[in-house]
Design a protein around this motif. Structure first.
Motif, short mmCIF file in Angstrom:
data_model
loop_
_atom_site.label_atom_id
_atom_site.label_comp_id
_atom_site.label_asym_id
_atom_site.label_seq_id
_atom_site.Cartn_x
_atom_site.Cartn_y
_atom_site.Cartn_z
N TYR A 98 -11.65 -6.28 5.77
CA TYR A 98 -11.94 -6.02 4.35
C TYR A 98 -11.20 -4.76 3.87
N HIS A 102 -10.71 3.38 -4.01
CA HIS A 102 -11.37 3.88 -5.22
C HIS A 102 -10.41 4.15 -6.37
N GLU A 203 -3.57 9.78 -1.75
CA GLU A 203 -3.64 9.39 -3.15
C GLU A 203 -4.18 10.52 -4.03
N ASN A 244 -5.48 -0.70 4.87
CA ASN A 244 -6.54 -0.14 5.70
C ASN A 244 -6.24 1.29 6.13
N ARG A 249 -5.74 7.03 9.73
CA ARG A 249 -7.02 7.17 9.05
C ARG A 249 -8.03 7.83 9.97
N LYS A 262 -8.66 7.17 4.59
CA LYS A 262 -7.40 6.47 4.89
C LYS A 262 -6.23 7.33 4.43
#
Ligand SMILES: Nc1nc2c(c(=O)[nH]1)N[C@H]1C(S)=C(S)[C@@H](COP(=O)(O)O)O[C@H]1N2
Ligand SMILES: [Mo]
Length: 422
Positions: A98, A102, A203, A244, A249, A262
């Motif tokens: 999965y 965000h 990010e 992922n 990570r 991550k």
């Protein structure tokens, strides 16, 4: 999964450094999202078992490095693992693992040559570690662990709450390979007075407050130094998919994966707890023994979410299956202890009146899934309700009713499986 725990034969993938460099060079070169368009592909529909549970089942290749997935959201991507995947593997394949992000604008590629992990703050020697160094200068650690979103199964929370309406597929089990965080901290030399570690990613935060909203998670120094928390650069024997967390990570075994940062790029050693949005506003649970509260209750003290709860699931037979009266039925699935090892799995074929001990499959370590198996013979025709319950080493067990908190976090009610004997 069912031939006498054939999953036991799964060899834990051996991680090769050569492959990593090869794959990472490829990934570093290509913008992974180029040429991928969601609307251009046909998608089947799937009905998750709660009100408004209809979702697209997107075909392999819709998202880079991803197989068939349940689409929860496009941007940022929230992709759920189809339940059938858990029946086939005790380790969740990378391409169906999965995905949850965000920020809508997380990086779509990473330059592996210039990528660095910095250790900053209260250290004697600040570090800037390249991928090469991470691979060659530190001992390799491998660990099986379940990565589970805090909001996994939120679609079953009652009364319903806002947030991604996941069924049970916002989790996955993998062998993570990398370096114990303790090794990096030792090399940097933590100064006196340090109490916490902040983890930051590649990010940026969201407009209009990127600095306040950047994805930063914080752990106690002692926890980060426990030898289990690790920086993973491989997953199930392969480079991890970009979605992922490629190339590195954080893995925090036994804790909800909101901490599993991550695209990790900075670890700051601090003398205070986290003050950012993701530690003080989001991912909070009631400071009660269960982490649950009464819906609508006022003035409840909230704390950051932390340790996982035990869970167990059916993968076999399917919900609503028809079975023959007088014949033994094999049932089974997967289970986890949460923040500590699984102690036992209990199975009931009569709606919880009687429980029997299930047999457990191979133990890959305290934080991974274990297969479980039991059997029963329906003596009458008609409806049966099967139930399964995990108990962990701390004696913590799954509740009959799902608990509630405003985030819809940590759902772990006992699963019910309806069957018809004919
Ligand atoms: N950099 C970064 N790391 C992150 C997140 C994120 O948004 N950005 N989300 C966290 C949350 S809440 C979850 S559930 C997991 C999801 O991990 P996965 O996408 O590998 O399944 O990543 C965690 N790490
Ligand atoms: Mo999450």
């Amino acid at each position: 999964m069912w031939e006498d725990f054939s999953t036991d034969e799964v060899t834990v993938p051996q991680w090769g450094r050569r492959e990593f460099l090869k794959m990472s060079a490829l990934l570093g070169a290509a913008g992974l999202f180029a040429g991928h368009s969601l609307s251009a592909r046909a998608a089947a529909m799937i009905d998750l078992p709660f009100v408004n549970g209809e979702r697209k089942l997107i075909p392999a290749g819709t998202f880079p490095q991803k197989g068939e997935m349940i689409l929860q959201r496009v941007r940022p991507p929230l992709l759920e693992t189809p339940w059938s995947v858990f029946d086939r593997h005790i380790f969740t394949p990378n391409d169906q693992f999965y995905v949850r992000w965000h920020m809508p604008d997380f990086p779509d590629h990473v330059d592996v040559k210039s990528y660095r992990i910095r250790v900053t703050g209260l250290v004697k020697k600040p570090l800037e570690i390249s991928l090469e160094e991470l691979l060659h200068d530190f001992p390799l650690r491998e660990m099986a662990a379940v990565n589970q979103c805090s909001g996994n199964s939120r679609g079953f929370v009652n009364p319903r709450v806002n947030g991604a309406q996941w069924a049970n597929g916002a989790m996955g089990n993998a062998v993570w390979a990398g370096v114990a965080l303790r090794e990096l901290l030792q090399r940097a030399g933590v100064k006196k007075g340090a109490t916490h570690l902040a983890f930051r990613s590649l990010e940026k935060g969201m407009a209009p407050f990127p600095a306040d909203t950047r994805f930063e998670k914080v752990l106690d120094l002692e926890h980060g130094n426990d030898g289990e928390v690790m920086l993973a650069y491989a997953m199930n024997g392969a480079t991890m998919p970009l979605l992922n967390g490629f190339p590195v990570r954080l893995v925090v075994p036994g804790w909800y994966s909101t901490y599993w940062v991550k695209m990790l790029t900075e670890i700051e050693v601090m003398d205070h707890p986290g003050t950012g949005f993701w530690m003080t506003k989001a991912y909070l649970i009631p400071d009660t023994p269960t982490g649950y509260m009464t819906p609508g209750e006022k003035g409840v003290k909230m704390v950051p979410i932390n340790r996982m709860k035990p869970r167990s699931f059916f993968t076999e037979p399917g919900s609503g299956a028809r079975v023959a009266k007088g014949h033994p039925v094999k049932v089974g699935g997967i289970a986890m202890g949460g923040s500590t090892a699984l102690e036992r799995v209990l199975f009931s074929a009569d709606g919880g009146a009687h429980w029997q001990k299930a047999s457990l499959g191979h133990d890959y370590g305290p934080y991974g899934f274990r297969a479980w198996q039991a059997s029963f013979t329906p003596e009458k025709t008609g409806a049966y309700t099967l139930m399964v319950k995990a108990v962990n080493r701390q004696g913590e067990e799954q509740p009959l009713q799902g608990g509630w908190n405003p985030g819809g976090f940590m759902y772990n009610a006992i699963e019910h499986l309806p069957l018809q004997a004919v």
